[in-house]
Scaffold this motif. Structure first.
Motif, PDB file in Angstrom:
ATOM      1  N   LEU A  61      20.175   3.188  -0.684  1.00  0.00           N
ATOM      2  CA  LEU A  61      20.893   2.647   0.307  1.00  0.00           C
ATOM      3  C   LEU A  61      22.442   2.348  -0.539  1.00  0.00           C
ATOM      4  N   ARG A  62      22.256   1.883  -1.375  1.00  0.00           N
ATOM      5  CA  ARG A  62      23.476   1.128  -2.317  1.00  0.00           C
ATOM      6  C   ARG A  62      24.502   2.571  -2.914  1.00  0.00           C
ATOM      7  N   GLU A  63      23.774   3.721  -2.944  1.00  0.00           N
ATOM      8  CA  GLU A  63      24.537   5.064  -3.552  1.00  0.00           C
ATOM      9  C   GLU A  63      25.603   5.510  -2.336  1.00  0.00           C
ATOM     10  N   SER A  64      25.280   5.158  -1.178  1.00  0.00           N
ATOM     11  CA  SER A  64      26.198   5.660  -0.114  1.00  0.00           C
ATOM     12  C   SER A  64      26.745   4.715   0.827  1.00  0.00           C
ATOM     13  N   TYR A  65      26.171   3.348   0.825  1.00  0.00           N
ATOM     14  CA  TYR A  65      26.587   2.407   2.002  1.00  0.00           C
ATOM     15  C   TYR A  65      27.074   1.212   1.554  1.00  0.00           C
ATOM     16  N   HIS A  66      27.739   0.417   2.228  1.00  0.00           N
ATOM     17  CA  HIS A  66      28.088  -0.679   2.012  1.00  0.00           C
ATOM     18  C   HIS A  66      27.268  -1.660   3.008  1.00  0.00           C
ATOM     19  N   PHE A  67      26.626  -2.916   2.410  1.00  0.00           N
ATOM     20  CA  PHE A  67      25.771  -3.799   3.285  1.00  0.00           C
ATOM     21  C   PHE A  67      26.889  -4.869   4.301  1.00  0.00           C
ATOM     22  N   TYR A  68      26.537  -4.550   5.384  1.00  0.00           N
ATOM     23  CA  TYR A  68      27.209  -5.810   6.172  1.00  0.00           C
ATOM     24  C   TYR A  68      26.259  -6.427   7.364  1.00  0.00           C
ATOM     25  N   PRO A  69      26.564  -7.683   7.413  1.00  0.00           N
ATOM     26  CA  PRO A  69      27.201  -8.676   6.554  1.00  0.00           C
ATOM     27  C   PRO A  69      26.253  -8.687   5.305  1.00  0.00           C
ATOM     28  N   THR A  70      26.614  -9.007   4.099  1.00  0.00           N
ATOM     29  CA  THR A  70      26.093  -9.302   3.114  1.00  0.00           C
ATOM     30  C   THR A  70      25.189 -10.242   2.991  1.00  0.00           C
ATOM     31  N   LYS A  71      25.436 -11.440   3.749  1.00  0.00           N
ATOM     32  CA  LYS A  71      24.227 -12.629   3.711  1.00  0.00           C
ATOM     33  C   LYS A  71      23.064 -12.064   4.430  1.00  0.00           C
ATOM     34  N   ALA A  72      23.254 -11.127   5.660  1.00  0.00           N
ATOM     35  CA  ALA A  72      21.970 -10.802   6.065  1.00  0.00           C
ATOM     36  C   ALA A  72      21.107 -10.003   5.305  1.00  0.00           C
TER      37      ALA A  72
END
Length: 136
Positions: A61-72
């Motif tokens: 997932l880190r290769e293509s996406y940003h995690f939102y919200p980070t805390k979740a």
């Protein structure tokens, strides 16, 4: 994995409700045990190929996406302490297209002395949600 994840489209999607839901089974070691065709599409994997042994979800997932919200996303795959939804945000290399996936843990199964997490990934319209994310 191809750096151009197939979630972006050159033509606008008129009805995102027709995009199938991605479904995954992931173990406690974050290894993908099963991914349906749509989940493979979201992850940039070929539908026909076998999943690599020990293929881990979060690095993929880190290769293509940003995690939102980070805390979740802290403590993945455990559910966040609040009722916060988890989203993945994809921005095309030219920053023309944006896509948002809602990620839910539907169920936790005990199978073969291991925890298996049942995960869904659903394409959502960021303009019809209460989520506001920065466009970097």
């Amino acid at each position: 994995m191809n750096n151009a994840t197939a979630v972006s489209a050159t033509m606008p999607i008129t009805n995102i409700n027709h995009i199938p839901m991605g479904r995954l089974l992931v173990n406690d070691a974050d290894e993908i045990i099963y991914a349906n065709t749509q989940a493979r599409h979201f992850l940039g994997l070929l539908a026909e190929e076998s999943l690599q042994a020990e293929l881990k979800l979060m690095p993929l997932l880190r290769e293509s996406y940003h995690f939102y919200p980070t805390k979740a996303w802290l403590g993945w795959p455990k559910r966040p302490s609040t009722a916060t939804s988890r989203y993945l945000i994809y921005t095309s290399p030219h920053r023309i297209h944006h896509a948002m996936l809602k990620v839910d843990i539907v169920e936790k199964i005990w199978l073969g002395n291991k925890n298996i997490w049942v995960i869904t990934m659903q394409f959502v319209d960021p303009f019809k949600t209460a989520v506001k994310y920065p466009i970097a």
